[in-house]
Design an enzyme around this catalytic site. Structure first.
Site, PDB file in Angstrom:
ATOM      1  N   LYS A  22      53.711  42.733  53.855  1.00 57.88           N
ATOM      2  CA  LYS A  22      52.353  43.275  53.694  1.00 57.88           C
ATOM      3  C   LYS A  22      51.444  42.265  53.010  1.00 57.88           C
ATOM      4  CE  LYS A  22      50.060  46.190  50.339  1.00 57.88           C
ATOM      5  NZ  LYS A  22      49.989  45.465  49.104  1.00 57.88           N
ATOM      6  N   ASN A  23      51.890  41.716  51.893  1.00 57.39           N
ATOM      7  CA  ASN A  23      50.972  40.873  51.113  1.00 57.39           C
ATOM      8  C   ASN A  23      50.712  39.511  51.759  1.00 57.39           C
ATOM      9  OD1 ASN A  23      50.452  42.901  49.341  1.00 57.39           O
ATOM     10  ND2 ASN A  23      51.884  42.195  47.757  1.00 57.39           N
ATOM     11  N   CYS A 117      45.539  49.640  44.551  1.00 60.08           N
ATOM     12  CA  CYS A 117      46.304  50.414  43.575  1.00 60.08           C
ATOM     13  C   CYS A 117      45.668  50.329  42.196  1.00 60.08           C
ATOM     14  CB  CYS A 117      47.735  49.883  43.486  1.00 60.08           C
ATOM     15  SG  CYS A 117      48.693  50.213  44.951  1.00 60.08           S
ATOM     16  N   ARG A 122      41.782  44.774  37.036  1.00 59.62           N
ATOM     17  CA  ARG A 122      42.190  43.735  37.996  1.00 59.62           C
ATOM     18  C   ARG A 122      41.038  42.750  38.182  1.00 59.62           C
ATOM     19  NH1 ARG A 122      45.829  46.396  42.775  1.00 59.62           N
ATOM     20  NH2 ARG A 122      46.447  44.218  42.980  1.00 59.62           N
ATOM     21  N   PRO A 123      40.802  41.900  37.178  1.00 57.15           N
ATOM     22  CA  PRO A 123      39.672  40.974  37.255  1.00 57.15           C
ATOM     23  C   PRO A 123      39.846  39.950  38.375  1.00 57.15           C
ATOM     24  CG  PRO A 123      41.053  40.453  35.344  1.00 57.15           C
ATOM     25  CD  PRO A 123      41.602  41.711  35.954  1.00 57.15           C
ATOM     26  N   ILE A 124      38.728  39.362  38.827  1.00 58.51           N
ATOM     27  CA  ILE A 124      38.820  38.297  39.849  1.00 58.51           C
ATOM     28  C   ILE A 124      38.095  37.031  39.372  1.00 58.51           C
ATOM     29  CG2 ILE A 124      39.198  39.817  41.838  1.00 58.51           C
ATOM     30  CD1 ILE A 124      36.209  39.367  42.522  1.00 58.51           C
ATOM     31  N   ASP A 125      38.069  36.858  38.045  1.00 58.79           N
ATOM     32  CA  ASP A 125      37.347  35.709  37.479  1.00 58.79           C
ATOM     33  C   ASP A 125      37.909  34.362  37.979  1.00 58.79           C
ATOM     34  OD1 ASP A 125      39.476  36.869  35.727  1.00 58.79           O
ATOM     35  OD2 ASP A 125      39.276  34.932  34.727  1.00 58.79           O
ATOM     36  N   GLN A 126      39.222  34.290  38.210  1.00 51.47           N
ATOM     37  CA  GLN A 126      39.797  33.015  38.638  1.00 51.47           C
ATOM     38  C   GLN A 126      39.425  32.692  40.086  1.00 51.47           C
ATOM     39  OE1 GLN A 126      41.420  30.865  36.399  1.00 51.47           O
ATOM     40  NE2 GLN A 126      40.476  32.447  35.140  1.00 51.47           N
ATOM     41  N   ASP A 306      56.308  44.153  41.554  1.00 49.36           N
ATOM     42  CA  ASP A 306      56.265  45.113  42.664  1.00 49.36           C
ATOM     43  C   ASP A 306      57.616  45.786  42.910  1.00 49.36           C
ATOM     44  OD1 ASP A 306      53.626  44.500  42.905  1.00 49.36           O
ATOM     45  OD2 ASP A 306      53.829  43.237  44.674  1.00 49.36           O
ATOM     46  N   ILE A 328      52.715  41.830  33.934  1.00 50.50           N
ATOM     47  CA  ILE A 328      51.624  41.513  34.874  1.00 50.50           C
ATOM     48  C   ILE A 328      50.504  42.572  34.819  1.00 50.50           C
ATOM     49  CG2 ILE A 328      51.035  40.931  37.281  1.00 50.50           C
ATOM     50  CD1 ILE A 328      53.202  39.043  36.276  1.00 50.50           C
ATOM     51  N   ARG A 398      50.090  52.755  52.888  1.00 51.26           N
ATOM     52  CA  ARG A 398      49.355  51.482  52.855  1.00 51.26           C
ATOM     53  C   ARG A 398      50.310  50.300  53.015  1.00 51.26           C
ATOM     54  NH1 ARG A 398      47.158  50.749  47.727  1.00 51.26           N
ATOM     55  NH2 ARG A 398      47.209  48.666  48.555  1.00 51.26           N
TER      56      ARG A 398
HETATM   57  N1  EPU Z   1      44.194  38.033  36.931  1.00 51.34           N
HETATM   58  C1  EPU Z   1      43.121  37.671  36.167  1.00 51.34           C
HETATM   59  N2  EPU Z   1      42.069  37.064  36.794  1.00 51.34           N
HETATM   60  C2  EPU Z   1      42.043  36.834  38.125  1.00 51.34           C
HETATM   61  C3  EPU Z   1      43.161  37.204  38.901  1.00 51.34           C
HETATM   62  C4  EPU Z   1      44.229  37.816  38.280  1.00 51.34           C
HETATM   63  O1  EPU Z   1      43.094  37.882  34.959  1.00 51.34           O
HETATM   64  O2  EPU Z   1      41.062  36.280  38.622  1.00 51.34           O
HETATM   65  C5  EPU Z   1      45.365  38.654  36.268  1.00 51.34           C
HETATM   66  C6  EPU Z   1      45.633  40.074  36.766  1.00 51.34           C
HETATM   67  O3  EPU Z   1      44.866  41.011  36.033  1.00 51.34           O
HETATM   68  C7  EPU Z   1      47.112  40.208  36.550  1.00 51.34           C
HETATM   69  C8  EPU Z   1      47.648  38.799  36.813  1.00 51.34           C
HETATM   70  O4  EPU Z   1      46.519  37.931  36.667  1.00 51.34           O
HETATM   71  O5  EPU Z   1      47.380  40.548  35.214  1.00 51.34           O
HETATM   72  C9  EPU Z   1      48.264  38.572  38.173  1.00 51.34           C
HETATM   73  O6  EPU Z   1      47.391  39.022  39.185  1.00 51.34           O
HETATM   74  P1  EPU Z   1      47.415  38.457  40.681  1.00 51.34           P
HETATM   75  O7  EPU Z   1      46.085  37.869  40.964  1.00 51.34           O
HETATM   76  O8  EPU Z   1      48.618  37.615  40.850  1.00 51.34           O
HETATM   77  O9  EPU Z   1      47.580  39.783  41.520  1.00 51.34           O
HETATM   78  P2  EPU Z   1      46.852  40.185  42.860  1.00 51.34           P
HETATM   79  O10 EPU Z   1      46.660  38.992  43.717  1.00 51.34           O
HETATM   80  O11 EPU Z   1      45.674  41.055  42.583  1.00 51.34           O
HETATM   81  C10 EPU Z   1      49.060  40.508  44.202  1.00 51.34           C
HETATM   82  C11 EPU Z   1      49.665  41.603  45.010  1.00 51.34           C
HETATM   83  C12 EPU Z   1      50.156  42.708  44.094  1.00 51.34           C
HETATM   84  C13 EPU Z   1      51.161  42.126  43.099  1.00 51.34           C
HETATM   85  C14 EPU Z   1      50.534  40.952  42.355  1.00 51.34           C
HETATM   86  C15 EPU Z   1      51.509  40.246  41.427  1.00 51.34           C
HETATM   87  C16 EPU Z   1      48.389  41.489  47.041  1.00 51.34           C
HETATM   88  C17 EPU Z   1      47.375  42.095  47.934  1.00 51.34           C
HETATM   89  N3  EPU Z   1      48.660  42.129  45.918  1.00 51.34           N
HETATM   90  O12 EPU Z   1      47.968  41.105  43.514  1.00 51.34           O
HETATM   91  O13 EPU Z   1      50.842  43.614  44.947  1.00 51.34           O
HETATM   92  O14 EPU Z   1      51.525  43.118  42.161  1.00 51.34           O
HETATM   93  O15 EPU Z   1      50.031  39.993  43.297  1.00 51.34           O
HETATM   94  O16 EPU Z   1      52.614  39.774  42.138  1.00 51.34           O
HETATM   95  O17 EPU Z   1      48.957  40.449  47.371  1.00 51.34           O
HETATM   96  C18 EPU Z   1      51.685  45.647  45.661  1.00 51.34           C
HETATM   97  O18 EPU Z   1      51.982  45.094  46.722  1.00 51.34           O
HETATM   98  O19 EPU Z   1      52.086  46.804  45.349  1.00 51.34           O
HETATM   99  C19 EPU Z   1      50.811  44.957  44.714  1.00 51.34           C
HETATM  100  C20 EPU Z   1      50.148  45.575  43.750  1.00 51.34           C
END
Ligand code: EPU
Length: 419
Positions: A22-23, A117, A122-126, A306, A328, A398
Site C-alpha cells: 500500500k505505502n 489515520c 502529523r506535521p509536514i514541515d520537512q 505499523d 514514531i 483503506r
Molecule cells: N514528521 C515530522 N515532520 C515531517 C514529517 C514527519 O515531524 O515533515 C514526524 C512525524 O510526525 C512522525 C515521524 O516524523 O513522528 C515519522 O513520520 P513519517 O513522515 O515517516 O510518516 P508518514 O510518511 O506520514 C508513513 C506511512 C505510515 C507509517 C509511517 C512510519 C504512508 C502513506 N504512511 O507515514 O503508515 O506509520 O510512514 O513508518 O506511507 C500505515 O500504513 O498504517 C501508516 C500510518
C-alpha cells in the site's frame, strides 16, 4: 454500516498470498504524474486508498484503465489542471505526494490538507523545507496547500527527522529538477527503494535509495512506456506473521521479501515462534503461548510502528509482562482500550504501554481507530473466545485487500455483515 463478525478462538492454519505494498503504491501512483507517456503497474493492491488515488489522477487528466484486478495502465501524457480535488485529497495521507509530483511536472499544485489515520500530530514541515530549498514557494492556509515554482534547482537537503513521506516527496520533486539533489538523513523503508526503482525504470536517475543518502540527478523527461511490479507489502506479511503467533497457528506467507521482515522475525523467534525463511515466502509456526517481549518502534530497519498494534495483540495473551515503546506516533495506543474491553490488561503511560499477559481474550463489540488498529482487532477477534464485532471498517479497507477472505482461507470464522 458494515461490521465484521468473528467467532473464535481459531488456530490459523494454511497459506496466504501477500498483495502489493500500500505505502509504495500510494506514492507510485502520484509519481506517474512525472511521466510524459504511459506506464503499466502490476501487483497493485485493490484497496480504497488506491481507488481514491486513481480518481484524483483522473481528475488531473490521467487516463487510467484497470487491465485486471491488480494491474493498472496509466497514461499521464495530458495533465490538464494543477488543482487537485480538495475533498478527495483530504481523504488520505498520501495525497501529499501530489505536491512533489506536480511541482516536478507542472511546477504548480493545490491540494487539500492530507487526511489519513489519526495517529496524533502529523506535521509536514520537512516536506515543505525540501520543496522550498529546491526553489518552490509553499503556502498552507484555509485547509489547502499551494506550491509553485518558476524553476526547481537541485541542492543538498538534510532532513531534521527521518521521514518516509518527506524523503519520497522531495525525491519526487527532484527528479525533473535542474542539476543534482542530495537527501541526507533519508528514510530507508523498502517502499522508498520501490518508488526509486519505479522512477528509474521510467527514466529517472536516482541512486542510494535504501541508504541514508539519496542522490537524484535531474533528467529532462520521464518517457515511461514501461511496466513495473509493486513490491510485496511487508506490513501485510508481518500482520499474518503476528496472526500466526497470536493464534498459535501455522501460516505459510507467500509473495513477501523476508529480508524486509528481519526485525519482526527476530522478535517472534524470541517469543517462541518457529520461522522458516524461504526468501520469497516465510512460514511461521507457534505451538505454544508466546513469551513476553519488549518492543521499541523505530524507522526501518527497526521494528515498524505499523506492526505495533498487531504485536500488541500477541503480547496481550503472552506469558509474563511486556512493554511497547512507541517512538514514531503519539496516538498509536488507541487500540489498547478496545483490547481491554476483550479482557486484556494493558495500561498506557505516555509513549509506553504495559501488557500484563492474560489467559485469553473474550469477544466484544470493538471499534477500529485506524488501519493497523483494525488489523489488530481482527487478530484479537480470531483468538478470542466467543463473538467479536468490529466497526469502522473504512480504516481497514483503506489498506488491506480481501482481508476477510484471506483470514477465512486460514480457517477463521469471519464474515462481513451490513447492520
Ligand atoms: N514528521 C515530522 N515532520 C515531517 C514529517 C514527519 O515531524 O515533515 C514526524 C512525524 O510526525 C512522525 C515521524 O516524523 O513522528 C515519522 O513520520 P513519517 O513522515 O515517516 O510518516 P508518514 O510518511 O506520514 C508513513 C506511512 C505510515 C507509517 C509511517 C512510519 C504512508 C502513506 N504512511 O507515514 O503508515 O506509520 O510512514 O513508518 O506511507 C500505515 O500504513 O498504517 C501508516 C500510518
Amino acid at each position: 454500516m458494515e461490521k465484521l463478525l468473528i467467532k473464535g478462538p481459531t488456530h490459523l492454519k494454511g497459506e496466504v498470498t501477500i498483495s502489493g505494498a500500500k505505502n509504495a503504491t500510494v506514492a507510485i501512483l502520484p509519481a506517474t504524474l512525472l511521466i510524459n507517456g504511459t506506464c503499466v503497474l502490476e501487483n497493485v493492491p485493490n484497496i480504497s486508498d488506491v481507488k481514491v488515488s486513481c480518481k484524483i489522477l483522473s481528475e488531473l487528466g490521467a487516463k487510467i484503465t484497470w487491465l485486471d484486478n491488480n494491474t493498472l495502465s496509466i497514461d499521464t501524457t495530458n495533465i490538464t489542471t494543477s488543482n487537485a480535488p480538495l475533498d478527495l485529497t483530504s481523504k488520505f495521507r498520501a495525497s501529499y505526494y501530489l505536491i512533489g509530483s506536480m511541482l516536478g511536472r507542472k511546477r504548480a499544485i493545490q491540494v487539500g490538507m492530507p487526511g489519513g489515520c489519526n495517529l496524533g500530530p502529523r506535521p509536514i514541515d520537512q516536506h515543505i523545507k525540501g520543496f522550498e530549498l529546491l526553489g518552490a514557494k509553499v503556502d498552507v492556509s484555509q485547509g489547502k496547500i499551494t506550491a509553485k515554482a518558476d524553476n526547481l534547482v537541485g541542492t543538498s537537503i538534510y532532513m531534521d527527522i527521518v521521514s518516509v513521506g518527506a524523503t519520497i516527496n522531495v525525491m519526487l520533486a527532484s527528479v525533473l529538477a535542474e542539476g543534482t539533489t542530495t537527501i541526507d538523513n533519508a528514510a530507508k523503508e523498502p517502499h522508498i527503494v520501490d518508488v526509486a526503482n519505479f522512477l528509474n525504470t521510467m527514466g529517472a536517475d536516482i541512486r542510494g535509495a535504501g541508504t541514508d543518502m539519496i542522490k537524484i540527478n535531474g533528467v529532462k523527461e520521464l518517457k515511461g512506456n514501461a511496466t513495473y511490479s509493486i513490491v510485496p507489502d511487508q506490513i501485510e506479511a508481518g500482520t499474518f506473521m503476528l496472526a500466526a503467533v497470536a493464534s498459535q497457528g501455522d501460516i505459510l506467507i507467500k509473495n513477501c521479501i523476508t529480508k524486509h521482515l528481519e526485525s519482526l522475525t527476530a522478535k517472534i523467534q524470541e517469543m517462541g515462534a518457529e520461522v522458516h525463511d524461504y526468501g520469497d515466502s516465510i512460514r511461521v509456526t507457534c505451538n505454544r503461548k508466546p513469551s513476553r517481549a519488549n518492543i521499541k518502534t523505530l524507522p526501518y530497519p527497526g521494528f515498524p510502528t505499523d506492526l505495533q498494534p498487531q504485536m500488541g495483540v500477541a503480547l496481550s495473551i503472552a506469558n509474563g509482562t511486556s512493554t511497547i515503546n512507541e517512538s514514531i506516533w503519539e496516538s498509536r495506543f488507541q487500540y489498547t482500550a478496545e483490547l481491554n474491553k476483550m479482557g486484556a490488561k494493558i495500561s498506557v503511560q505516555g509513549k509506553s504501554a504495559f501488557f500484563e499477559g492474560v489467559d485469553k481474550l473474550y469477544g466484544a463489540p470493538v471499534y477500529s481507530s485506524d488501519l493497523r488498529a483494525g488489523a489488530a482487532l481482527i487478530i484479537a477477534g480470531i483468538i478470542a473466545e466467543g463473538e467479536t464485532e468490529i466497526y469502522n471498517l473504512d480504516h481497514i479497507d483503506r489498506g488491506y485487500e480481501k482481508i476477510e477472505e484471506k483470514f477465512k482461507n486460514l480457517g477463521a470464522n469471519i464474515q462481513r455483515v451490513s447492520n
